[in-house]
Motif scaffolding. Sequence first.
Motif, mmCIF file in Angstrom:
data_model
loop_
_atom_site.group_PDB
_atom_site.id
_atom_site.type_symbol
_atom_site.label_atom_id
_atom_site.label_comp_id
_atom_site.label_asym_id
_atom_site.label_seq_id
_atom_site.Cartn_x
_atom_site.Cartn_y
_atom_site.Cartn_z
ATOM 1 N N ILE A 1 -125.915 -62.568 38.681
ATOM 2 C CA ILE A 1 -125.821 -64.022 38.576
ATOM 3 C C ILE A 1 -124.746 -64.427 37.565
ATOM 4 C CG2 ILE A 1 -127.566 -64.382 36.770
ATOM 5 C CD1 ILE A 1 -127.055 -66.459 39.996
ATOM 6 N N GLY A 2 -124.594 -63.649 36.490
ATOM 7 C CA GLY A 2 -123.559 -63.974 35.504
ATOM 8 C C GLY A 2 -122.167 -63.848 36.074
ATOM 9 N N TYR A 3 -121.907 -62.758 36.802
ATOM 10 C CA TYR A 3 -120.602 -62.582 37.430
ATOM 11 C C TYR A 3 -120.360 -63.611 38.527
ATOM 12 C CZ TYR A 3 -120.485 -58.012 35.085
ATOM 13 O OH TYR A 3 -120.493 -57.005 34.150
ATOM 14 N N SER A 4 -121.438 -64.002 39.233
ATOM 15 C CA SER A 4 -121.288 -65.011 40.284
ATOM 16 C C SER A 4 -120.790 -66.329 39.720
ATOM 17 C CB SER A 4 -122.639 -65.227 41.000
ATOM 18 O OG SER A 4 -123.058 -64.067 41.672
ATOM 19 N N PHE A 5 -121.310 -66.700 38.541
ATOM 20 C CA PHE A 5 -120.865 -67.930 37.892
ATOM 21 C C PHE A 5 -119.459 -67.774 37.309
ATOM 22 C CE2 PHE A 5 -125.316 -69.371 37.838
ATOM 23 C CZ PHE A 5 -125.158 -70.740 37.996
ATOM 24 N N ALA A 6 -119.141 -66.589 36.804
ATOM 25 C CA ALA A 6 -117.924 -66.428 35.997
ATOM 26 C C ALA A 6 -116.708 -65.928 36.770
ATOM 27 C CB ALA A 6 -118.208 -65.466 34.845
ATOM 28 N N PHE A 7 -116.890 -65.290 37.913
ATOM 29 C CA PHE A 7 -115.798 -64.602 38.599
ATOM 30 C C PHE A 7 -114.614 -65.525 38.862
ATOM 31 C CE2 PHE A 7 -114.711 -61.720 42.494
ATOM 32 C CZ PHE A 7 -113.684 -61.154 41.769
ATOM 33 N N GLY A 8 -114.885 -66.694 39.419
ATOM 34 C CA GLY A 8 -113.799 -67.622 39.725
ATOM 35 C C GLY A 8 -113.037 -68.056 38.488
ATOM 36 N N GLN A 9 -113.775 -68.293 37.400
ATOM 37 C CA GLN A 9 -113.114 -68.726 36.168
ATOM 38 C C GLN A 9 -112.298 -67.598 35.546
ATOM 39 O OE1 GLN A 9 -115.452 -71.548 33.588
ATOM 40 N NE2 GLN A 9 -117.156 -70.758 34.808
ATOM 41 N N VAL A 10 -112.787 -66.358 35.661
ATOM 42 C CA VAL A 10 -112.016 -65.224 35.142
ATOM 43 C C VAL A 10 -110.699 -65.095 35.912
ATOM 44 C CG1 VAL A 10 -111.961 -62.711 34.912
ATOM 45 C CG2 VAL A 10 -114.033 -63.966 34.310
ATOM 46 N N LEU A 11 -110.748 -65.297 37.211
ATOM 47 C CA LEU A 11 -109.526 -65.204 38.024
ATOM 48 C C LEU A 11 -108.538 -66.322 37.696
ATOM 49 C CD1 LEU A 11 -111.010 -64.250 41.523
ATOM 50 C CD2 LEU A 11 -109.794 -62.759 39.929
ATOM 51 N N THR A 12 -109.031 -67.535 37.485
ATOM 52 C CA THR A 12 -108.129 -68.651 37.184
ATOM 53 C C THR A 12 -107.583 -68.572 35.763
ATOM 54 O OG1 THR A 12 -110.032 -70.046 36.612
ATOM 55 C CG2 THR A 12 -109.194 -70.212 38.858
ATOM 56 N N ASN A 13 -108.420 -68.177 34.813
ATOM 57 C CA ASN A 13 -107.991 -68.157 33.413
ATOM 58 C C ASN A 13 -107.327 -66.846 33.006
ATOM 59 O OD1 ASN A 13 -109.102 -70.764 32.836
ATOM 60 N ND2 ASN A 13 -111.131 -69.835 32.750
ATOM 61 N N GLY A 14 -107.759 -65.736 33.592
ATOM 62 C CA GLY A 14 -107.232 -64.442 33.191
ATOM 63 C C GLY A 14 -106.088 -63.940 34.044
ATOM 64 N N PHE A 15 -106.028 -64.404 35.319
ATOM 65 C CA PHE A 15 -104.998 -63.910 36.227
ATOM 66 C C PHE A 15 -104.155 -65.026 36.839
ATOM 67 C CE2 PHE A 15 -108.026 -60.481 35.943
ATOM 68 C CZ PHE A 15 -107.241 -59.340 35.961
ATOM 69 N N GLY A 16 -104.329 -66.250 36.356
ATOM 70 C CA GLY A 16 -103.471 -67.347 36.786
ATOM 71 C C GLY A 16 -103.634 -67.759 38.236
#
Length: 457
Positions: free
Chosen positions: A251-266
């Motif tokens: 559940i944590g990765y489900s919430f965070a995955f999109g934000q990690v991609l936008t913030n960490g990988f542009g």
Amino acid sequence: MTGPAPTRRSGRWIERWDPEDEAFWRATGERIARRNLWFSVLSEHIGFSVWTLWSVLVLFMGPEYGLTPADKFLLTSVVTLVGAVVRVPYTFAVAVFGGRNWTIISASLLLIPTVAAFVVMEPGTSYSAFLLVGLLAGIGGGNFASSMTNINAFFPLRKKGWALGLNAGGGNIGVPVIQLVALAIIGASGGPRVLLGIYIPLIVVAAVLAALFMDNLASVRNDTGAARDAARDPHTWIMSVLYIGTFGSFIGYSFAFGQVLTNGFGRTPLQAAYLTFIGPLLGSLVRPLGGRLADRYGGARITLWNYVGMAAATAVLVVASVQKSLPLFVSVFVVLFVLSGLGNGSTFKMIPGIFQAKALAEGLEGEAAVAHARRLSGASMGLIGAVGALGGVGINLAFRQSFLSYGSGTGAFVAFLAYYGVCFVVTWAVYLRRTAARVPATTTASEAEARLSYAEV
């Protein structure tokens, strides 16, 4: 010879329910249990979608909303936190209201956060308003606990791994489904209110179908002592630690995955949406497989080796994050999702088996042992589910701090790697390490056998 049909009273209550009776199960029990399972899955599926609603709504929230990445991680953390907390009362609501009745109520309650989000979802809304509506969305996380407690009572022990895995997996699929729907809407240049407008009638449908086709079990009665006894049992808290590692990750990765991609990988929101649904989808689909494997080989064994895989995948993610390798990062993150789904199924299968083994060790036999195990396992599932979901809060807060401190998620992944190592050690030490050589001479044969049987749970 077939068992008698379950007797009923008004309000779709079943008075007699004995799934461990083979004749009863074949004659009527299996058909009724499966019907309740399917409509429980539907309601839980919608609940998961509403709970994880803000994981996709934040992708719609561009610069015009005035939110920083840290603001968004905090918002999703709040939603996850409420979803974890409400799992405790939702667990015991089944005994108070009945499984069917509470499914109707809990499904209907999902209208509140969905309609509220429809009202506030526009630029200019204050951050505090978004946080408040996010708090409301957390109630969707409670549906899992009540659904699992309810379905646990319908199925015999030999079928619980499959049934609980299917119930939970069907609910977990609510995460990638809402992400896929959001992807389609973003791709069509639609707004967030289109997404919310789709889910409002679906909530009504789920509540109506539960009213028409589900049943209450009179044998599942309110028992506050079960909650107290479950809370006092060390296995409840040991399994909570393990479930943090599996479901907390999911559940944590489900919430965070999109934000990690936008913030960490542009990645843009649309580019992120093309990728975020894959991991939760596969992780949800394999959860029943995790339960099935646990039925066959023992949940403790599957859980142990699953943590080996999760640790290895996380180590590769650290490398991918440092090197900014998007293809490696996404592919391994998907593998981590799959492993979290397998672990979800195997850990939840362990719970009824552990309490069954303890009941036998205490000298109970037959239906008395089954009833005792069902009582404590049903109560403990809510507590374990709640604590496990708190892992999702920790993951989002870890990502928030990692991005604030280092500008990437690498620091968070190192922390997750260490936690999976702890879970491996706990699983081995408590449930798989052979302790017969050190059992005191006063220990009975049944107690010694129970200690060794945990490998089979």
